[in-house]
Write a protein that holds these residues in place. Structure first.
Motif, PDB file in Angstrom:
ATOM      1  N   TRP A 107       0.825  -1.229   0.000  1.00  0.00           N
ATOM      2  CA  TRP A 107       0.000   0.000   0.000  1.00  0.00           C
ATOM      3  C   TRP A 107       0.854   1.271   0.000  1.00  0.00           C
ATOM      4  N   VAL A 133      -0.400   4.017  -5.526  1.00  0.00           N
ATOM      5  CA  VAL A 133      -1.496   3.592  -4.653  1.00  0.00           C
ATOM      6  C   VAL A 133      -1.957   4.813  -3.860  1.00  0.00           C
ATOM      7  N   LEU A 162      -5.964  -9.075  -0.288  1.00  0.00           N
ATOM      8  CA  LEU A 162      -5.554  -8.026  -1.221  1.00  0.00           C
ATOM      9  C   LEU A 162      -4.066  -7.704  -1.041  1.00  0.00           C
ATOM     10  N   ALA A 210      -1.060  -5.157  -3.191  1.00  0.00           N
ATOM     11  CA  ALA A 210      -0.577  -4.375  -4.330  1.00  0.00           C
ATOM     12  C   ALA A 210       0.835  -4.832  -4.640  1.00  0.00           C
ATOM     13  N   LEU A 234      -2.939  -5.508  -8.758  1.00  0.00           N
ATOM     14  CA  LEU A 234      -3.598  -5.864  -7.500  1.00  0.00           C
ATOM     15  C   LEU A 234      -3.912  -7.353  -7.548  1.00  0.00           C
ATOM     16  N   LEU A 250      -4.009   2.426  -8.224  1.00  0.00           N
ATOM     17  CA  LEU A 250      -4.889   1.656  -7.342  1.00  0.00           C
ATOM     18  C   LEU A 250      -5.442   2.589  -6.274  1.00  0.00           C
TER      19      LEU A 250
END
Length: 462
Positions: free
Chosen positions: A127, A132, A229, A231, A243, A259
């Motif tokens: 993240w 992001v 999840l 990234a 992702l 993202l």
């Protein structure tokens, strides 16, 4: 430095702050509203006073509704100090702020804090990669400068703002590669017993469903019940490249260079913590909220709080809370009687109840997943000092009891944001590691300056 005085100082010019100012000025108070933006509106109505008609139409009717409120505020007689970054509020009612590189102090008989909300941290692997962003940050760029991504984006997480931004992006012609929704069937089952309240607040329910239908009509691919999840970057390439997640028992990888993450907003409590006001842990909204009476009055005499800073309820609820806080402050100043206060408050309380009826349903449906709040060891938690979740767990094993001790163990929360971004995550991480509740763990001991101020600027204050 100056020492201006007023009856009521209001920090924040969002829906709560503007409404509080209008109500207090109407009752004859001298009111000063301080906000760090150049115009009224806060985050939700950001740039509403100078947004062109095309942008207002694109952002939708909820955003457009802010214009009439901003116009009423401008005509209210309240003094509006724009570009004013408030860095300290004292229990004695002194409001210290920075404007154009100079420091000033405003002395108020009553202070109403309308600091609003902030996005909940979404600490998943990757993240911190370039590319992001939070969905809220992306929406601010759209509201204030018509800036939108040119490459296909992926929106991930849950909550009304995610769908609203997707809808606005579709109208702005932004390509959306996918909407990855973490909401699962378990969430729907948990929310089902609260459906009665949602039906009572049917306008909000209708709006949410219409946003999702519009996204589907536009052909935006939906993935629901997403878990795990992460990234990911790519070797030799800066920034996010994809992702990864699982949904429906299958692994997915969606390539993207942008993202946008979101799983709700939480009260911005930095000012109330710095005032040493009492706070409680809200297990429904998974956040801290200041403890206040029916008029938003804290246990710090003369200080009120209103709007999402008191608990998440949305713009219309925030506006009613702002008016109620103004009535409470005016009563405290002896400007209105108890009977006058209560008579004026009755329709506001009725409207507030209506706006909040859907909240239990939304809180249950969009409750952030534990894995997205209490991450794995290798995930960075404190972005300022690059402290990972595993570091926090190690601190606990060595005897760290709470967020303040985490500062001493590894500087966690001591960066420029003063723990604003990592505070909730650190509280829940430590609580989980110790096997106790977040309420037992507590929060950072917040100290001024709440906003960055240089030593030179501070030296100018007397």
């Amino acid at each position: 430095m100056s020492n201006e005085r007023c009856d009521i100082a209001i920090v924040g010019a969002g829906p709560a702050g503007m409404s509080a100012a209008i109500a207090a000025a109407r009752l004859g108070a001298s009111v000063v509203v301080l906000d760090e933006q150049r115009g009224a509106g806060g985050q939700i109505y950001r740039a509403i006073t100078d947004a062109p008609a095309r942008r207002v139409d694109l952002l939708g009717p909820d955003y457009a509704a802010g214009r009439s409120l901003a116009e009423a505020f401008a005509a209210s007689g309240a003094r509006h100090l724009t570009n004013a970054a408030v860095w300290q509020v004292t229990p004695e009612g002194a409001v210290h702020y920075l404007r154009d590189g100079a420091t000033f102090t405003l002395q108020a008989e009553r202070v109403v804090l309308c600091a609003g909300a902030m996005e909940r941290p979404f600490p998943i692997p990757g993240w911190t990669l370039p590319g992001v962003f939070t969905a809220g940050a992306a929406q601010i760029l759209l509201k204030s400068a018509d800036v939108v991504p040119v490459e296909p984006v992926v929106l991930a997480g849950c909550g009304p703002l995610l769908y609203l931004l997707g809808w606005q992006y579709v109208r702005a012609g932004v390509p959306i590669r996918a909407l990855v929704d973490t909401t699962s069937m378990e969430d729907y089952r948990r929310a089902l017993p609260r459906l009665g309240g949602a039906l009572a607040g049917w306008r909000y329910l209708k709006k949410g469903l219409s946003l999702m239908r519009a996204l589907k009509r536009a052909g935006v691919p939906f993935h629901t019940g997403a878990e795990n999840l992460a990234a990911e970057g790519r070797e030799g390439q800066d920034g996010v490249a994809a992702l990864r997640f699982t949904a429906g028992g299958k692994a997915h990888c969606i390539e993207t260079s942008t993202l946008l993450l979101h799983h709700g907003v939480v009260p911005n409590t930095q000012f109330t913590w710095s005032l040493r006001a009492r706070h409680t842990w809200d297990d429904a909204q998974l956040c801290w909220r200041p403890k206040a009476d029916a008029w938003g009055a804290l246990d710090v005499p003369g200080i009120h709080v209103a709007g999402d800073g008191l608990g998440i309820g949305g713009a219309l609820a925030a506006a009613r809370q702002g008016e109620l806080a103004a009535l409470g402050a005016m009563h405290g100043l002896g400007r209105i009687t108890t009977g006058e206060r209560d008579k004026l408050a009755a329709p506001l309380r009725a409207a507030l109840r209506e706006h909040l009826r859907i909240r239990p349903f939304l809180d249950a449906l969009y409750r952030p997943k534990k894995a997205n709040r209490i991450p794995a060891d290798d995930v960075i938690v404190c972005r300022c000092e690059e402290v990972a979740a595993g570091d926090i767990r190690h601190f606990v094993a060595l005897g760290c009891d709470g967020p303040n001790q985490a500062k001493a163990f590894g500087r966690c929360g001591m960066g420029p944001c003063q723990g604003r971004q990592c505070g909730l995550t650190v509280t829940e991480l430590i609580a989980d590691a110790r096997g106790v509740t977040p309420a037992e763990v507590g929060y950072y001991r917040i100290r001024p300056p709440i906003k960055p101020i240089s030593l030179g600027e501070l030296a100018g204050a007397e």
